[in-house]
Design an enzyme around this catalytic site. Structure first.
Site, PDB file in Angstrom:
ATOM      1  CD  GLU A 188      -3.052   0.263   0.129  1.00  0.00           C
ATOM      2  OE1 GLU A 188      -3.240   1.028  -0.683  1.00  0.00           O
ATOM      3  OE2 GLU A 188      -3.568  -0.654   0.389  1.00  0.00           O
TER       4      GLU A 188
ATOM      5  CB  CYS B 129      -1.348   6.942   1.806  1.00  0.00           C
ATOM      6  SG  CYS B 129      -2.187   5.955   2.799  1.00  0.00           S
TER       7      CYS B 129
HETATM    8  C1  UN1 Z   1      -3.437   6.228   5.220  1.00  0.00           C
HETATM    9  O1  UN1 Z   1      -3.890   7.210   4.774  1.00  0.00           O
HETATM   10  O2  UN1 Z   1      -2.225   6.275   5.462  1.00  0.00           O
HETATM   11  O3  UN1 Z   1      -9.144   6.421   4.869  1.00  0.00           O
HETATM   12  C2  UN1 Z   1      -4.246   5.377   5.607  1.00  0.00           C
HETATM   13  C3  UN1 Z   1      -8.422   6.704   5.827  1.00  0.00           C
HETATM   14  C4  UN1 Z   1      -7.918   5.974   6.907  1.00  0.00           C
HETATM   15  C5  UN1 Z   1      -6.915   5.199   6.396  1.00  0.00           C
HETATM   16  C6  UN1 Z   1      -5.705   5.777   5.911  1.00  0.00           C
HETATM   17  N1  UN1 Z   1      -8.876   4.905   7.227  1.00  0.00           N
HETATM   18  O4  UN1 Z   1      -8.038   7.938   5.675  1.00  0.00           O
END
Ligand code: UN1
Length: 519
Positions: free
Chosen positions: A286, A320
């Site tokens: 990821e 992310c």
């Molecule tokens: C990440 O942004 O690194 O949807 C993971 C989201 C969170 C997870 C994000 N459930 O923003």
């Protein structure tokens, strides 16, 4: 431990219960009174100490020594893999119903420890209280979701058609073996516990290495699995101050599969390593995003501004899923930007354990320095219309930053900065916006604001991203919750095309065996 049960999700974080605040405040006081402990690694059910330790300083207050962790070496990574390998047959052969029961227990322990884990995470990462507690609860729900899927699919054992009455045919998914979990700092619980939950419920054993910045929450996760009764060797925790522990795990021939969450460059390297052994091995990577939000001239601009503000600056933009590109129709740009700047200017930046501070510091010195470097580049080539400054506090505090008029050919339209910086660009036709939105290596999340159903359908049909949201005020591109939103990326954002917190997740931790038995 809490006596009160709260249902925390990112969507409900907007209107928290006052008791939640009180219990969090109490937990912060407890945690602050207990700083400076030394924590071990956890290998084969035993605490392990290395010859050296490294120290975790809080980004919230650079005088705060939070804890000391083991600077694990190759030897510890090798021992952890060996322990996991030895424990694999027993765990694989444990009826899946028993594995589910143990993991549900771990999930419940995580929920019970919500406040203490959340308080430590807030100080360790710099997350505000609701983001921190959200991360903890998301972890518990990710694990529960994996358990539910195991049950809903009867342990992934299905009868197939028979050629004759003498043929008995089944398709069975079986675990691979030792699974490595390498997690990032930004969701140190969810992106460690979620993958571990998936791997474990499927019958793999786990070697877990947290980001160096977040070894503390890594240890707390380990204690939840330990205290739930996960047998020795089934879940192992190793820490290291440099690259050697992680690299030893990645290169180890006895690692059957890996879940890595982190940068594109590291993820792509791991993927290459995993195709270059004797045979290909599964790698769930990821790897970040450069997530756009498109705002049509038919958008409700109030909704769009709040949704974008939350997703651009929540957790200091270090998701992310963060909204790092804002594409707004030229006819409504001025009105939208005025709303966005007004909301952004109301954000309090400071100690994130304090209720009124919505933004804490960035996680470490390198993020803090990156911010200053990016801001200098952005100021030279575009207009910083809000922020662009560090704060004179004893931590890595920076202002949320909005950049206008950056030419579309500037590299920072495509590089993931992983900071509270978002660039604003305009367009005259929706097709032009879509071309820009899709013209990046990433495809994780994307947002759209329009009150016109035909435009909404056009967006859903054309956007290249794994997680998409329309007209979402609680977060234009962030805030997926297990069971509600599957979370995974396309293109350079993810390696498997299947998401976490969805029905397709757990099968990724297993390979299929077709069994034909003839009477
Ligand atoms: C990440 O942004 O690194 O949807 C993971 C989201 C969170 C997870 C994000 N459930 O923003």
């Amino acid at each position: 431990m809490s006596e009160h049960k709260f249902k925390v999700t990112y969507s409900t974080l907007a209107s928290p219960d006052p008791l939640l605040d009180q219990m969090f405040d109490e937990a912060v006081a407890r945690v602050r009174a207990n700083m400076g402990q030394t924590f071990p690694m956890y290998i084969n059910g035993e605490e392990r100490f290395a010859s050296q330790t490294f120290t975790k300083i809080s980004p919230v207050d650079l005088d705060m020594v939070m804890a000391h962790f083991q600077k694990g070496a190759e030897e510890h990574a090798n021992d952890a893999v060996a322990a996991a390998k030895a424990a694999f047959p027993g765990w694989r052969d444990t009826p899946w119903q028993e594995r589910v029961a143990l993991l549900r227990k771990a999930a419940d322990l995580i929920s019970d420890r919500l406040f203490d884990i959340g308080a430590i995470m807030s100080l360790e990462v710099g997350k505000n209280r609701l983001e921190a507690m959200g991360d903890v609860e998301e972890t518990a729900d990710l694990i529960r979701y994996c358990c539910d899927q195991m049950e809903a699919n009867n342990g992934y054992s299905f009868q197939m058609k028979s050629e004759t009455s003498r043929h008995h045919n089944r398709s069975i998914l079986k675990p691979y073996g030792v699974w490595a979990v390498i997690s990032p700092f930004n969701f140190p619980f969810a992106l460690a516990g979620g993958p571990s939950g998936g791997a474990l419920v499927a019958g793999n054993t786990v070697v877990f290495k947290p980001a160096t910045d977040t070894a503390y929450t890594g240890w707390l996760l380990t204690t939840c699995f330990r205290d739930a009764g996960i047998p020795a060797g089934v879940f192992n925790f190793v820490t290291g101050g440099g690259r050697s522990v992680g690299q030893t795990i990645v290169d180890h021939p006895d690692i059957a599969g890996i879940t890595f969450t982190g940068s594109y460059d590291v993820g792509m390297n791991i993927l290459r390593t995993f195709t270059q052994g004797l045979y290909p091995r599964p790698c769930i990577a990821e790897m970040g995003g450069k997530n756009p939000t498109i705002i049509s001239n038919k958008a409700d601009l109030d909704k769009a501004a709040i949704g974008v503000m939350r997703s651009a600056f929540g957790l200091q933009g270090q998701k992310c899923s963060a909204c790092s590109r804002i594409l707004v129709h030229e006819d409504v740009k001025e009105a939208f930007v005025a709303r966005l700047v007004a909301l952004t200017s109301k954000i309090n930046v400071g100690d994130p354990t304090i209720k009124d501070n919505w933004m804490g510091p960035v996680v470490n010195k390198s993020g803090y320095e990156d911010y200053q470097r990016f801001v200098a580049d952005l100021a030279a080539h575009g207009d910083i219309i809000y922020g662009g400054k560090t704060l004179d506090l004893n931590g890595y505090y920076v202002l949320p930053t909005l950049v206008d008029n950056l030419p579309y050919d500037h590299p920072l339209w495509k590089v993931e900065m992983f900071l509270p910086i978002s660039t604003i660009g305009s367009f005259s036709t929706l097709d032009e916006a879509m071309t820009i939105a899709n013209d990046v290596e990433y495809g994780l999340t994307a947002g759209f604001f329009s009150e016109d159903p035909a435009e909404v359908q056009w967006f859903l049909d054309n956007i290249e991203a794994g997680v998409v949201y329309v007209n979402r005020e609680s977060g234009a591109t962030t805030g997926a919750w297990p069971g509600y939103q599957a979370f995974g990326g396309w293109k350079g954002s993810g390696s498997t095309g299947k998401a976490a917190g969805s029905r397709y997740y757990v099968p990724q931790y297993m390979h299929e065996q077709s069994q034909t038995v003839v009477d």
